[in-house]
Design a protein around this motif. Structure first.
Motif, PDB file in Angstrom:
ATOM      1  N   SER A  40     -29.277  71.653  36.428  1.00 19.14           N
ATOM      2  CA  SER A  40     -30.563  71.718  36.831  1.00 19.14           C
ATOM      3  C   SER A  40     -31.683  70.753  36.028  1.00 19.14           C
ATOM      4  N   GLN A  48     -35.717  69.732  46.746  1.00 17.39           N
ATOM      5  CA  GLN A  48     -34.542  70.394  47.718  1.00 17.39           C
ATOM      6  C   GLN A  48     -33.429  70.897  46.761  1.00 17.39           C
ATOM      7  N   LYS A  49     -32.981  70.004  46.119  1.00 13.78           N
ATOM      8  CA  LYS A  49     -31.723  70.238  45.202  1.00 13.78           C
ATOM      9  C   LYS A  49     -32.059  71.412  44.016  1.00 13.78           C
ATOM     10  N   GLU A  51     -34.104  74.018  44.321  1.00 16.83           N
ATOM     11  CA  GLU A  51     -34.301  75.097  44.997  1.00 16.83           C
ATOM     12  C   GLU A  51     -32.982  75.671  45.257  1.00 16.83           C
ATOM     13  N   ALA A  52     -32.135  74.768  45.911  1.00 17.79           N
ATOM     14  CA  ALA A  52     -30.587  75.254  46.233  1.00 17.79           C
ATOM     15  C   ALA A  52     -29.952  75.680  44.810  1.00 17.79           C
ATOM     16  N   LEU A  53     -29.995  74.987  43.936  1.00 23.06           N
ATOM     17  CA  LEU A  53     -29.593  75.437  42.665  1.00 23.06           C
ATOM     18  C   LEU A  53     -29.978  76.675  42.025  1.00 23.06           C
ATOM     19  N   ILE A  55     -31.130  79.012  43.765  1.00 25.15           N
ATOM     20  CA  ILE A  55     -30.352  80.164  44.525  1.00 25.15           C
ATOM     21  C   ILE A  55     -28.868  80.427  43.877  1.00 25.15           C
ATOM     22  N   VAL A  56     -28.211  79.545  43.683  1.00 30.34           N
ATOM     23  CA  VAL A  56     -26.796  79.618  43.052  1.00 30.34           C
ATOM     24  C   VAL A  56     -26.920  80.496  41.601  1.00 30.34           C
TER      25      VAL A  56
END
Length: 91
Positions: A40, A48-49, A51-53, A55-56
């Motif tokens: 992160s 965008q990346k 936000e995806a990270l 979530i994970v």
């Protein structure tokens, strides 16, 4: 009486299994979370990346909560049940 002892034995075994599974899952989850947090910091503002990270990371933390619940189940409570005669005067 035998049925109660058998049931208590099964519950104790389930608690031991839950504790074993929880401990085996805790270490990889901690490693995954640590690596995700390090990743992160390397995204250089890519929204965008990021936000995806996030979530994970949230899902890994959710799995950690489930593992903590397993550990709590395995520890069980040390509550003691007893009877009380409410008609008896308190002295």
């Amino acid at each position: 009486m035998t049925q109660q002892l058998w049931q208590a034995s099964k519950l104790a075994t389930m608690g031991e299994l839950a504790a074993s599974v929880a401990h085996e899952l805790n270490n990889p989850l901690a490693t995954i979370l640590l690596r995700l947090e390090a990743l992160s910091g390397q995204l250089n503002g890519d929204q965008q990346k990021s936000e995806a990270l996030e979530i994970v990371i949230g899902e890994v933390e959710r799995m950690g909560s489930l593992v903590a619940g397993l550990l709590q189940f395995s520890r069980g409570g040390h509550q003691q049940i007893s009877s009380l005669d409410v008609r008896q005067e308190n002295r």
